[in-house]
Design an enzyme around this catalytic site. Sequence first.
Site, PDB file in Angstrom:
ATOM      1  N   SER A 539       0.845  -1.195   0.000  1.00 53.33           N
ATOM      2  CA  SER A 539       0.000   0.000   0.000  1.00 53.33           C
ATOM      3  C   SER A 539       0.883   1.249   0.000  1.00 53.33           C
ATOM      4  O   SER A 539       1.630   1.478  -0.948  1.00 53.33           O
ATOM      5  CB  SER A 539      -0.953  -0.040   1.190  1.00 53.33           C
ATOM      6  OG  SER A 539      -1.942   0.944   1.084  1.00 53.33           O
ATOM      7  N   ASP A 624     -10.194  -3.338  -4.963  1.00 54.54           N
ATOM      8  CA  ASP A 624      -9.525  -2.577  -3.906  1.00 54.54           C
ATOM      9  C   ASP A 624     -10.079  -1.151  -3.829  1.00 54.54           C
ATOM     10  O   ASP A 624      -9.961  -0.389  -4.781  1.00 54.54           O
ATOM     11  CB  ASP A 624      -8.023  -2.538  -4.192  1.00 54.54           C
ATOM     12  CG  ASP A 624      -7.212  -2.001  -3.025  1.00 54.54           C
ATOM     13  OD1 ASP A 624      -7.781  -1.302  -2.164  1.00 54.54           O
ATOM     14  OD2 ASP A 624      -6.000  -2.269  -2.979  1.00 54.54           O
ATOM     15  N   HIS A 659      -8.118  -4.781  -0.910  1.00 52.81           N
ATOM     16  CA  HIS A 659      -6.819  -4.303  -0.461  1.00 52.81           C
ATOM     17  C   HIS A 659      -6.040  -5.356   0.322  1.00 52.81           C
ATOM     18  O   HIS A 659      -4.812  -5.415   0.220  1.00 52.81           O
ATOM     19  CB  HIS A 659      -7.025  -3.055   0.409  1.00 52.81           C
ATOM     20  CG  HIS A 659      -5.804  -2.226   0.582  1.00 52.81           C
ATOM     21  ND1 HIS A 659      -5.146  -1.649  -0.480  1.00 52.81           N
ATOM     22  CD2 HIS A 659      -5.107  -1.856   1.688  1.00 52.81           C
ATOM     23  CE1 HIS A 659      -4.117  -0.947  -0.037  1.00 52.81           C
ATOM     24  NE2 HIS A 659      -4.063  -1.075   1.267  1.00 52.81           N
TER      25      HIS A 659
END
Length: 690
Positions: A539, A624, A659
Amino acid sequence: MPSFPTAPKRDHLITQHGKTRNDEYYWLREKENPEVLGYLRAESDYLEEVLGHTKPLQETLFAEMKGRLKEADSSVPEKRGGYFHYSRMEQGKSYPIYCRRKGSLESPEEILLDHNALAEGHDFSSIGAVEVSPDGSKLAYTLDYEGNEAYTIHIRDLATGKLYDETIPNTSGSVYELGGVEWANDSETIYYITLDDALRSDKLHRHKIGSDPASDELLVHEGDPSYFLWMYKTRDDRYIMTYHHSTNTREMRFLSADDPNSEPRVMQARVSGLEYFAAHHNGKFYIVNNDGAKNFKLSVAPVERPAKENWVEVIPHREDVLLEGVSAFQHHIVLRERKDGLRQIRICNPGNVTDSRLTQFPEPAYSVELENNPEFDTRLLRISYSSLITPTTIVDIDMNTGAWEVKKTTEIPSGYNQEEYVSERIHATAPDGARVPISIVYKKGLARDGKNPTLLHGYGAYGAIVDADFVSSRFSLLDRGFVFAIGHIRGGLDMGRAWYEGGRVFNKKNSFTDFIACAEHLIKEGYTSKEKLGIMGVSAGGLLVTASLIMRPDLFQAVVAKVAFTDVVTSMSDPTIPLTTLEWNEWGNPEIQEEFEYMISYSPYDNIRANSYPNILLTTGLNDPRVAYWEPAKFAARLRANKTDDTLLALKTNYSAGHAGSSGRYDHLKEIALEYAFLIDQLASERKSV
């Protein structure tokens, strides 16, 4: 090497502050365009080709990782009201089963929720909240089948096992947030938060069980798009608290959990730059806050007069200690602190919080977290303790004496000898002289001859901290001669609030130069070499590693960038994308020219140039909501069009997840096995132990 897929270039001019950019892969945002899915599928096929030779290794790694899991296992039961609650895993099943026993652990088991049954027929399944009503008669839980973190609330009558007719979609409550569902004390009313079009949690509602959700009352609407709205119930069950969270400002409200018709009251109206968090204790709020205190201090105020002018300081600001949080129990106040990058637990007397005791931990580097601790009137504080070499251990601490009682140590069925491994805490020197901690682990006897494959991990954003905790899958690398290191870089709160401020907005590049300094230090000290060094980030950590490889493509041999935030300026310029408006205080707002110019100077996607680059594995999730799938896809496409070498560049798309990747524990391990196989193939393939 097989020919790689190429995405067509299509001009898309973006002009900001007199500067025009051509984002020739902007079209990859068109999720419903069959050509987009076709490109992603072509990338998936290419990945299968170029990493196909590692399939036996992936299978070996998966078997090793699975062998370290105790497949039939249970959490340590915790008492809530008249029941002992726990979750357990069954052999061969991917998801937990939530259970309770009435009165004692010898009572018959009652299954509240079997996640495996709910997941049948679905590629992805996530439960965000599992909340039993105060009287024990009902269960509210939240479920997401898409991976986009928009959960649906379901309510079950525990006496009959039947679901109530109503469901409530589009609610918050992911693993990243506080409170998906909370009960009023009448056991007939729930509170929940819904999401706006950008998947921002923004509205608090009240629902009467058995009624039509369309008639639910809206209690709070957080209209500022730069704020999240979260909630939680105080440990003493007195209040439902709302928590309004932006990057550098907080606000809280509270309403009585005893009165389902009560209205929220503001504790302290938001003031730009003022952050605070409160725990309730016998008519008072204990408030961690940064009012004139960069590293935070502790204040107390009566419930009747909770505004800042009534806050009385009880623990002052300390330059060398970050006060992270506060928890209240009937006879104790527990503070979470951080000093020299390590978590401390301080247990205080509510009548005089300076009368306190620091919990002692047995290793120089470790990770410790508070468990749920749902009971208010208790002398026991439950923690989870681990280190890079110590398996996760659940401990009850007697808050009166400080004595430890180990309740459970994670079992490694395939075998584990802690004495075979070494962990260290070393420091690198950043270009501006800052000392950057590095946590490091490797197998005993390793020679510092510069020939060891090494994986350096980092994050460096939002004040988040990557602690030195135990991860059993990691030993598949350590046992193959790898060094594993964590760079505790600026942008995290590891070394206090100033450490975080030193890695955000106009200081963001410090995160990258700190990370590069960590890499150079590992090489200088003989742990590894450029030819043996891999880096990994997830991320915002994906931004870290992609920005670092753009800045220093010569320094790394392999890069794993998972759900990587790579297109900083374009994403932060689009308020329709989830999280954008919430994060302007973290990265900058491109509408402001000075911030735009700084952001574009490091944005990985915008700084790709004709050059040689390391071997790279990118991952993304099609659903995501935090880092859109097109960011890694665009990065891969543009890098392919510019790289001047024949190093490997592969993109893995999870088509049914978001995610956090795959939801089942076995599928999750398979994802790790792929990443590790890539790293071993690039960094250690000649070693006999592979």
